[in-house]
Scaffold this active site. Structure first.
Site: not given
Ligand code: HEM
Ligand code: NDP
Length: 500
Positions: A57, A130
């Site tokens: 993202h 999402n």
């Molecule tokens: C961003 C891990 C599943 C939505 C991220 C980031 C990590 C991460 C490490 C970066 C965070 C940052 O640097 O600020 C994971 C892991 C998951 C997972 C380990 C599953 C085990 C999901 C799922 C969704 C999701 C299921 C949605 C339903 C997002 C979104 C961002 C993001 C929207 C961006 C947040 C922002 O706008 O700063 N994810 N994620 N992720 N993830 Fe996940």
């Protein structure tokens, strides 16, 4: 403008700066003197301008706005935000693509992130969802591997459709999400024209300590609008920043995008009677079984004054809940509760929560001490109260009344694998056969065929076998489209027949 009315440029230590364009040198032709500290400072700062981009993202767009409660849900939650109709709070949003890097084009085919930070009177509540109600995998072990398939191939340094479809074919539970991704909604026109979902099952508990399982939905009040592959391809040739431009223009024109918040609610205990695991992130709760209950309105009205400060520095985390809102046993959610704050400490530093984008407006009192960039006091407000328990009446103490009610768990600790069953194909089948119309289905075939065109025959056959389990028409439609030489999709860095 007259120069004497402008503020004086200073060094980072606040001293008036004599120049910002001429090095101090020995003679007019140089060399530069080491004592020109201002120059050294300028170059050193430039070397530290970049922070790590988000591991996923990375490309995002943000707005500020307001959330207002329009309907009473106090029977489900004791959260202060929902305590009365008319209550409101400031919100920061960030929408994003998943796979692309910081400079990726906005109109690529991808799932879109939908993050909201509610600055409530009881601390920050983050909804990090999402634009799809489900996800590709349901065990957190698989998330890093899944993301590897979305990022660049180690040798070609290009995206690899072979890796993507190889992985999905090995994880048939992905087919529901891949179907949405390859459908019309895989390239939204911009964030205003898409819904947002918390996706996981969360929980709410009320003042009586009763728990309900809850799904969050933010339904766009703007019509759902998407680009076809051809439209997006043309658009990306004209601008890579179409989402940022659209949001900017919308706000300049006084058009404030809005969403209606709804919840689906399941009483605690019902999860044992539901025909499938309601904490499985690859499945929705049908609207027919659990109708949408209206809660409030989200209106995004302001472009943040400073993108880096408010959007790049934003740290959204599913671990940020407030009393009255809680997690669920969903394995993916449990992993996310760890992963995000860990990423923030790496990406932004120990005290990322004190940055303007993340600082709760309700105040902060805790006993965490010191650390890099501790630019605020390192006590709790009373210089003697830097430990607990203590004797001081003005020092913060915990409030047991906000303790989440107990959750009964009586089960064997084991690596419980959720095997693929017929249940995994029921919902993608409903989407394919009942929700999509003929034209939408045909575009789905074409989009998927274009995306998998560079793949080997072996991977294609394994993927057709997964589609066959959803519906024979689905497998046949995609096979037919593949065999009629489909157009490659819009993702600009999608390679042709390489990266196998
Ligand atoms: C961003 C891990 C599943 C939505 C991220 C980031 C990590 C991460 C490490 C970066 C965070 C940052 O640097 O600020 C994971 C892991 C998951 C997972 C380990 C599953 C085990 C999901 C799922 C969704 C999701 C299921 C949605 C339903 C997002 C979104 C961002 C993001 C929207 C961006 C947040 C922002 O706008 O700063 N994810 N994620 N992720 N993830 Fe996940
Ligand atoms: P409904 O007919 O009540 O809901 C269908 C949902 O599908 C609507 O929310 C609709 O959004 C959405 N939709 C339409 N086209 C697409 C698309 N291309 N990609 C993603 N979503 C789309 O039926 P059910 O609740 O019984 O669900 C039937 C199927 O719909 C599910 O198996 C699932 O695949 C899909 N779905 C279900 C959702 C849920 O929370 N129950 C949410 C989203 C999808 P809109 O109203 O804007 O047209």
């Amino acid at each position: 403008m007259s120069y004497d009315r402008r503020p004086t440029l200073t060094t980072t230590a606040g001293a008036p700066a004599p120049t910002n364009d001429t090095a101090r040198t020995a003679g007019p032709r140089g060399p530069v003197l080491l004592e020109d500290y201002q120059l050294l400072e300028k170059l050193a700062h430039q070397n530290r301008e970049r922070i790590p981009e988000r591991t996923v993202h990375a490309k995002g767009w943000g707005l500020q706005g307001t959330f207002t409660v329009t309907h009473d849900i106090t029977r489900y939650t004791r959260a202060g935000l929902f305590s009365r109709v008319g209550n409101s709070c400031d919100v920061l949003s960030r929408w994003s693509t998943v796979a692309g890097e910081l400079g990726a084009a906005d109109a690529e085919r991808d799932v879109r992130g939908f993050s909201l930070k509610f600055y409530t009177e009881e601390g920050n509540w983050d909804m990090v969802g999402n634009n799809t109600p489900i996800f590709f995998v349901r065990d957190p072990y698989k998330f890093p591997d899944f993301i590897h398939t979305q990022k660049r191939h180690p040798k070609t340094n290009m995206r690899s459709p072979e890796a993507m479809f190889d992985f999905w074919a090995g994880q048939p539970e992905s087919v529901h999400q891949v179907t949405i991704l390859m459908s019309d909604r895989g390239i939204p026109k911009n964030p205003a024209h898409m819904h947002g979902y918390g996706s996981h099952t969360f929980s709410m508990w009320n003042a009586q300590g009763e728990r309900h399982w809850v799904k969050f939905h933010f339904r766009s009040q703007q019509p759902i609008e998407n680009y076809t592959n051809e439209e997006a391809k043309k658009l990306i040739g004209e601008t890579r920043e179409s989402f940022q431009e659209d949001l900017w223009n919308m706000i300049q024109d006084g058009k404030h995008p809005k969403w209606t918040m709804y919840i689906q609610v399941m009483k605690e205990g019902e999860e044992h009677r539901y025909p499938f695991n309601p904490f499985d992130l690859t499945k929705v709760w049908s609207h027919k079984d659990y109708p949408l209950i209206e809660v409030g309105e989200l209106e995004m009205h302001t472009v943040p004054e400073n993108y880096f400060q408010m959007v790049e520095n934003a740290a959204f985390s599913p671990s940020n809940v407030v009393p009255g809102i809680g997690y669920s046993p969903d394995k993916m959610l449990q992993a996310r509760v760890f992963s995000y704050a860990d990423a923030h400490r790496y990406r932004l530093g120990t005290h990322y929560e004190a940055l303007p984008a993340n600082a709760p407006k309700s105040g902060v009192q805790h006993y965490h001490k010191d650390g890099q960039m501790r630019f605020f006091r390192n006590d709790s407000g009373n210089p003697n109260a830097y430990y607990e328990p203590n004797q001081y009446e003005d020092a913060p103490v915990a409030d047991p009344s906000v303790n989440e009610p107990p959750l009964r768990i009586d089960a064997d600790a084991y690596r419980h694998k959720q095997e693929i069953t017929e249940d995994d194909f029921v919902q993608p089948r409903a989407l394919y056969k009942e929700v999509l119309n003929d034209e939408e289905r045909e575009r789905l075939h074409q989009n998927m065929a274009g995306a998998m065109d560079p793949c080997s025959d072996a991977v294609k056959e394994r993927w057709y076998a997964v589609l066959e389990r959803v519906h024979p028409d689905y497998a046949a439609g995609v096979r037919r489209a593949c065999e009629s030489a489909p157009a490659l999709p819009v993702t600009p860095d999608t390679p042709t027949k390489v990266a196998q």
